[in-house]
Design a protein around this motif. Structure first.
Motif, mmCIF file in Angstrom:
data_model
loop_
_atom_site.group_PDB
_atom_site.id
_atom_site.type_symbol
_atom_site.label_atom_id
_atom_site.label_comp_id
_atom_site.label_asym_id
_atom_site.label_seq_id
_atom_site.Cartn_x
_atom_site.Cartn_y
_atom_site.Cartn_z
ATOM 1 N N TRP A 84 25.039 12.730 47.521
ATOM 2 C CA TRP A 84 24.610 14.056 47.970
ATOM 3 C C TRP A 84 23.323 14.467 47.265
ATOM 4 N N ALA A 85 23.286 14.279 45.939
ATOM 5 C CA ALA A 85 22.094 14.683 45.181
ATOM 6 C C ALA A 85 20.859 13.915 45.637
ATOM 7 N N LEU A 86 21.039 12.672 46.033
ATOM 8 C CA LEU A 86 19.905 11.856 46.485
ATOM 9 C C LEU A 86 19.441 12.206 47.891
ATOM 10 N N THR A 87 20.316 12.824 48.675
ATOM 11 C CA THR A 87 19.986 13.040 50.087
ATOM 12 C C THR A 87 19.888 14.507 50.491
ATOM 13 N N GLU A 88 20.241 15.407 49.588
ATOM 14 C CA GLU A 88 20.184 16.837 49.888
ATOM 15 C C GLU A 88 19.483 17.554 48.729
ATOM 16 N N ASP A 89 18.990 18.731 48.987
ATOM 17 C CA ASP A 89 18.315 19.518 47.968
ATOM 18 C C ASP A 89 19.324 20.391 47.225
ATOM 19 N N ARG A 90 19.628 19.999 45.991
ATOM 20 C CA ARG A 90 20.536 20.743 45.120
ATOM 21 C C ARG A 90 21.849 21.113 45.831
ATOM 22 N N PRO A 91 22.586 20.136 46.343
ATOM 23 C CA PRO A 91 23.820 20.463 47.068
ATOM 24 C C PRO A 91 24.878 21.068 46.142
ATOM 25 N N LEU A 92 25.630 21.997 46.698
ATOM 26 C CA LEU A 92 26.789 22.556 46.019
ATOM 27 C C LEU A 92 27.958 21.639 46.358
ATOM 28 N N ILE A 93 28.499 20.983 45.342
ATOM 29 C CA ILE A 93 29.579 20.023 45.590
ATOM 30 C C ILE A 93 30.921 20.748 45.644
ATOM 31 N N LYS A 94 31.918 20.062 46.103
ATOM 32 C CA LYS A 94 33.272 20.608 46.116
ATOM 33 C C LYS A 94 33.995 20.100 44.884
ATOM 34 N N ALA A 95 34.595 21.018 44.159
ATOM 35 C CA ALA A 95 35.423 20.642 43.015
ATOM 36 C C ALA A 95 36.806 20.238 43.518
ATOM 37 N N TYR A 96 37.579 19.596 42.665
ATOM 38 C CA TYR A 96 38.954 19.265 43.012
ATOM 39 C C TYR A 96 39.816 19.489 41.781
ATOM 40 N N ASP A 97 41.087 19.721 41.987
ATOM 41 C CA ASP A 97 42.016 19.970 40.887
ATOM 42 C C ASP A 97 42.632 18.647 40.460
ATOM 43 N N GLU A 98 42.049 18.042 39.425
ATOM 44 C CA GLU A 98 42.504 16.711 39.002
ATOM 45 C C GLU A 98 43.954 16.726 38.524
ATOM 46 N N VAL A 99 44.427 17.841 37.994
ATOM 47 C CA VAL A 99 45.819 17.919 37.552
ATOM 48 C C VAL A 99 46.756 17.852 38.757
ATOM 49 N N LEU A 100 46.457 18.628 39.792
ATOM 50 C CA LEU A 100 47.294 18.572 40.995
ATOM 51 C C LEU A 100 47.225 17.203 41.663
ATOM 52 N N SER A 136 12.034 10.148 39.578
ATOM 53 C CA SER A 136 12.300 11.394 40.304
ATOM 54 C C SER A 136 13.753 11.480 40.771
ATOM 55 N N ASP A 137 14.350 10.331 41.125
ATOM 56 C CA ASP A 137 15.767 10.324 41.496
ATOM 57 C C ASP A 137 16.640 10.788 40.330
ATOM 58 N N LEU A 138 16.301 10.340 39.127
ATOM 59 C CA LEU A 138 17.094 10.699 37.940
ATOM 60 C C LEU A 138 17.095 12.199 37.679
ATOM 61 N N GLU A 139 16.077 12.888 38.169
ATOM 62 C CA GLU A 139 15.948 14.335 37.975
ATOM 63 C C GLU A 139 16.652 15.143 39.064
ATOM 64 N N ASP A 147 30.491 26.409 37.340
ATOM 65 C CA ASP A 147 29.558 27.188 36.513
ATOM 66 C C ASP A 147 28.174 27.337 37.158
ATOM 67 N N ASN A 148 28.041 26.856 38.386
ATOM 68 C CA ASN A 148 26.765 26.914 39.122
ATOM 69 C C ASN A 148 25.601 26.274 38.373
ATOM 70 N N SER A 149 25.901 25.308 37.519
ATOM 71 C CA SER A 149 24.844 24.658 36.749
ATOM 72 C C SER A 149 24.297 23.438 37.480
ATOM 73 N N ASP A 150 23.036 23.125 37.179
ATOM 74 C CA ASP A 150 22.419 21.917 37.698
ATOM 75 C C ASP A 150 22.965 20.716 36.926
ATOM 76 N N ASN A 151 23.386 19.704 37.642
ATOM 77 C CA ASN A 151 23.854 18.462 37.043
ATOM 78 C C ASN A 151 22.919 17.354 37.485
ATOM 79 N N LYS A 152 22.013 16.971 36.601
ATOM 80 C CA LYS A 152 21.048 15.925 36.942
ATOM 81 C C LYS A 152 21.741 14.565 36.983
#
Length: 181
Positions: A84-100, A136-139, A147-152
């Motif tokens: 997603w990060a490589l093909t979209e501009d700052r995509p908001l990903i979906k989290a998942y509940d790893e415990v469940l 540039s891909d690494l960035e 937390d709405n943070s950027d994850n490079k």
């Protein structure tokens, strides 16, 4: 696991430390750790009995079986997030509940061999794509909703190398404590 430090059991290699600088050497080392994770994991778990696989690595912790399945689920999410990060501009990903997820029947009862096989192909793909990333891909980033943070992507390489090593250490620490060969 009497008298053992619970924090040390939770984080046997310590918590992930974000490096000040992502040198090519650092990234290459972390990609190598990601690439070799399935082989290192399989070496530690392939011979374990079902009883051993169903043993928690710490009090109130996941079983070895759950840890193995969790690694595949988490690392599949990593792969998709990178794409997603490589093909979209700052995509908001979906989290998942790893415990469940860990409490679902497949994580509790499924044999580990299909997951070990999945990890081999998945980590081959992860390493392949990671080795071909440009500066540039690494960035490039994705946004985590917690937390709405950027994850490079360069941080994700370090994080997932740590993640595999972290869970592998859960297993090796338990094996050492239980004197399993």
């Amino acid at each position: 696991m009497q008298e053992l430090d619970l924090e040390k059991l939770k984080y046997p290699i310590g918590k992930f430390i974000i490096p000040d600088h992502y040198s090519p050497e650092y990234l290459s080392e972390k990609i190598e750790e990601i690439e070799t994770f399935p082989k290192r994991l399989e070496k530690e778990v392939l011979h374990l009995t079902n009883e051993q696989l169903d043993t928690p690595y710490r009090p109130d912790g996941w079983t070895v079986r759950q840890v193995i399945h969790h690694c595949a689920e988490s690392h599949m999410n990593c792969y998709i997030r990178i794409k997603w990060a490589l093909t979209e501009d700052r995509p908001l990903i979906k989290a998942y509940d790893e415990v469940l997820w860990s409490e679902l029947n497949d994580n509790l009862k499924m044999p580990i061999q299909p997951t070990l096989d999945l990890l081999k192909g998945l980590h081959f793909r992860l390493a392949f794509i990671m080795k071909k990333l440009s500066e540039s891909d690494l960035e490039k980033v994705f946004i985590h909703p917690s937390d709405n943070s950027d994850n490079k992507i360069k941080k994700i390489i370090g994080t997932y190398a740590w993640h595999g090593n972290h869970h592998l250490a859960h297993i090796t620490t338990l094996k050492k404590y239980k004197n399993w060969k």
